[in-house]
Structure formats: structure tokens, C-alpha cells
Design an enzyme around this catalytic site. Sequence first.
Site, PDB file in Angstrom:
ATOM      1  N   GLY A   8       0.695  -1.077   0.132  1.00  0.00           N
ATOM      2  CA  GLY A   8       0.168  -0.192   0.075  1.00  0.00           C
ATOM      3  C   GLY A   8       0.754   1.183  -0.245  1.00  0.00           C
ATOM      4  O   GLY A   8       0.251   2.423   0.462  1.00  0.00           O
ATOM      5  N   LYS A  12      -1.665   7.555   1.178  1.00  0.00           N
ATOM      6  CA  LYS A  12      -1.310   8.181   1.694  1.00  0.00           C
ATOM      7  C   LYS A  12      -0.543   8.038   3.030  1.00  0.00           C
ATOM      8  O   LYS A  12       0.931   8.837   3.072  1.00  0.00           O
ATOM      9  CB  LYS A  12      -2.523   9.543   1.960  1.00  0.00           C
ATOM     10  CG  LYS A  12      -2.962  10.171   0.997  1.00  0.00           C
ATOM     11  CD  LYS A  12      -3.974  11.191   1.659  1.00  0.00           C
ATOM     12  CE  LYS A  12      -4.803  11.578   0.663  1.00  0.00           C
ATOM     13  NZ  LYS A  12      -5.669  12.872   0.913  1.00  0.00           N
ATOM     14  N   THR A  97      -4.397  -1.669   8.333  1.00  0.00           N
ATOM     15  CA  THR A  97      -5.949  -2.138   6.952  1.00  0.00           C
ATOM     16  C   THR A  97      -6.970  -2.010   8.376  1.00  0.00           C
ATOM     17  O   THR A  97      -7.017  -3.136   9.214  1.00  0.00           O
ATOM     18  CB  THR A  97      -6.087  -2.776   6.198  1.00  0.00           C
ATOM     19  OG1 THR A  97      -4.584  -2.379   5.744  1.00  0.00           O
ATOM     20  CG2 THR A  97      -7.126  -1.877   5.850  1.00  0.00           C
ATOM     21  N   THR A  98      -7.538  -0.960   8.478  1.00  0.00           N
ATOM     22  CA  THR A  98      -9.799  -1.275   9.282  1.00  0.00           C
ATOM     23  C   THR A  98     -10.514  -2.082   8.642  1.00  0.00           C
ATOM     24  O   THR A  98      -9.930  -2.214   7.953  1.00  0.00           O
ATOM     25  CB  THR A  98      -9.811  -0.139   9.761  1.00  0.00           C
ATOM     26  OG1 THR A  98     -10.306   0.945   8.679  1.00  0.00           O
ATOM     27  CG2 THR A  98      -9.129   0.283  10.806  1.00  0.00           C
ATOM     28  N   PHE A 125      -2.471   2.682  14.814  1.00  0.00           N
ATOM     29  CA  PHE A 125      -1.231   1.955  16.289  1.00  0.00           C
ATOM     30  C   PHE A 125      -0.527   3.375  15.928  1.00  0.00           C
ATOM     31  O   PHE A 125       0.301   4.429  15.459  1.00  0.00           O
ATOM     32  CB  PHE A 125       0.314   1.617  14.246  1.00  0.00           C
ATOM     33  CG  PHE A 125       0.240   0.326  13.969  1.00  0.00           C
ATOM     34  CD1 PHE A 125      -0.643  -0.927  14.889  1.00  0.00           C
ATOM     35  CD2 PHE A 125      -0.074  -0.222  13.113  1.00  0.00           C
ATOM     36  CE1 PHE A 125      -0.547  -2.112  14.494  1.00  0.00           C
ATOM     37  CE2 PHE A 125       0.036  -1.790  12.452  1.00  0.00           C
ATOM     38  CZ  PHE A 125       0.108  -2.460  13.338  1.00  0.00           C
ATOM     39  N   HIS A 152     -13.548  12.011   9.428  1.00  0.00           N
ATOM     40  CA  HIS A 152     -12.159  11.333   9.016  1.00  0.00           C
ATOM     41  C   HIS A 152     -12.681  12.386   7.962  1.00  0.00           C
ATOM     42  O   HIS A 152     -13.566  12.737   7.216  1.00  0.00           O
ATOM     43  CB  HIS A 152     -12.250   9.848   8.269  1.00  0.00           C
ATOM     44  CG  HIS A 152     -11.570   9.180   9.872  1.00  0.00           C
ATOM     45  ND1 HIS A 152     -12.238   9.206  10.911  1.00  0.00           N
ATOM     46  CD2 HIS A 152     -10.274   8.613   9.728  1.00  0.00           C
ATOM     47  CE1 HIS A 152     -11.791   8.326  11.320  1.00  0.00           C
ATOM     48  NE2 HIS A 152     -10.153   8.479  10.759  1.00  0.00           N
ATOM     49  N   LYS A 156     -12.773   8.744   3.016  1.00  0.00           N
ATOM     50  CA  LYS A 156     -12.631   7.166   4.461  1.00  0.00           C
ATOM     51  C   LYS A 156     -13.348   6.363   3.726  1.00  0.00           C
ATOM     52  O   LYS A 156     -14.341   6.796   3.242  1.00  0.00           O
ATOM     53  CB  LYS A 156     -12.778   8.047   5.351  1.00  0.00           C
ATOM     54  CG  LYS A 156     -12.611   6.087   6.192  1.00  0.00           C
ATOM     55  CD  LYS A 156     -11.275   6.136   6.592  1.00  0.00           C
ATOM     56  CE  LYS A 156     -11.366   5.432   8.042  1.00  0.00           C
ATOM     57  NZ  LYS A 156     -10.699   4.369   8.120  1.00  0.00           N
TER      58      LYS A 156
END
Length: 263
Positions: A8, A12, A97-98, A125, A152, A156
Amino acid sequence: MIRVGIVGAAGKMGRALCIAALDDPDIELVAAIGRSKTGMRVAELVGRPDTDVRLSDRLETLLDANVDVALEFTSPDSVMGNARWFLDHGVHSAIGTTGIGAEDLAELRSRAEAGPANMFVGDAFSVTDAVGRHIAKIAARYIPNVELSETHPPTKADAPSGTCVRTAQELARVGASSPKAASREIIPGARGGEIDGIRVHSLRQWGGPGFEEIRFSLPGETMTIVLTPWSREPYANGALRVAKAVVNRRGFTYGFESLLGLD
């Protein structure tokens, strides 16, 4: 030196990770995976001269580069495929990643515990996220009425964020809930969504990378915990902290707070 590959890298968060990895004396950035900008030098992507690594769209590049740890920051639709690939190929990984559901987490835990590759999964994190949630769980013992809001950018992918979902779940486990309101919704959804009895409101506006507000209330008084990152740097630094830990942390670990002794 821990050899790190970023999955990834063109996003960003991925770019922030590349910069943080290049600045960390204990980390060597050896691979960068992305769906876009294939073939571009990471130095050009992040405006730094100190790496010859180029973006690849092949996960096999991680094996070619002999990585110690893969950092996965992609999207909810690709994270499980990548996570399974890491486990299948014996690659230690830190996944930020959520959007990974409970059943998928159980699968990853079972496979990591049984195989040679260690895996660390976290919704954020960040030191302030972990400490803020820990403080909120203490507060919920005495002020059980709570509602959450998170903000966000409109880009998002999920609403609410995985971080906010976990906050609600953790607070519900210690007995918190949102007070029952007599208000009738004139517009459906005006009172937000509900997770385990806790109201959650998702705002999508331009600004910082993401904010979370935990608002407690009792008759005549309120207390608010606001988690406010101003850049992606805290998450990148936290991810590198996880990368250094996961190589020696056998099996499966969930939650950044475990590294801080808050679990």
C-alpha cells in the site's frame, strides 16, 4: 536492521510509512507494493533521494527482497487476501488496515498460531489512541453514559472507522452505553448508528487524517476525551514499532496497546 516491505506504499499512509522507514536507523526499506505508480522509484514518490526501491504490483516482490516484515496498509477489500498470502508464504506482518471482521480475525489468529509467520493486527498504531482508549475504559466504570463521534476525510472507505468501532466495543465490555433518549428521529439516522448499545456518529469532512471524540455525561456534567492526530506520522512511527516487535512476538497479536502494557 529489520528488512521491511510496505504494502500500500502508493497511498497517503503508505508514503508516510516510506518516509518513516527511511528515517529509522533500525529499519531498511527493501520493497514497496502498490496498485498504482508501478515502476516509480520510492525516492521520487516521497521526495527523498536515499532509496533505489521501486514500486511493484506483485506481492512476490516481498520474497524477492527477502523481507523480515510486511507492513500492510491498503483497503478493507484487499486486506484479507494480503493477510492470507503473508501467512501462506511465511512472511511476518503488521496489518494496520481497518475493517477486518470478527470471523476473519479468528481465522487469522488460528492460522498465525499454527504456522511459522507472526502477525500483528491493530486498528490504530498510535500511542495517543491506545492511551486515550485505556483512560476511557477507566472513566466508563464511573460514568457509564457515553456517545462517540469520529471525523475523517470524505475519501475514508468505511464509516464508522475501525478504530471507532473498537472503541465502542471496548467501552461496552466494561458496561458503558448511550443513555436512552426520548427524541424521535425526524430524519432517519440523525441519532447516528449503534454498536453494542453505544451511539456512534461519523462525520466526513476535510481536515486532518482522523479525529475521535469520546463524550461521557452525567446529569449536570460532561467529560470529553478527544484524540487528535495532526498527521499520519504517529501511525507510521507506531507501525515501525510494531515491525520491530512482531519478528519476535510468536503467533498472533491484536491491538497496539499490548506493546504499551495496557492490555
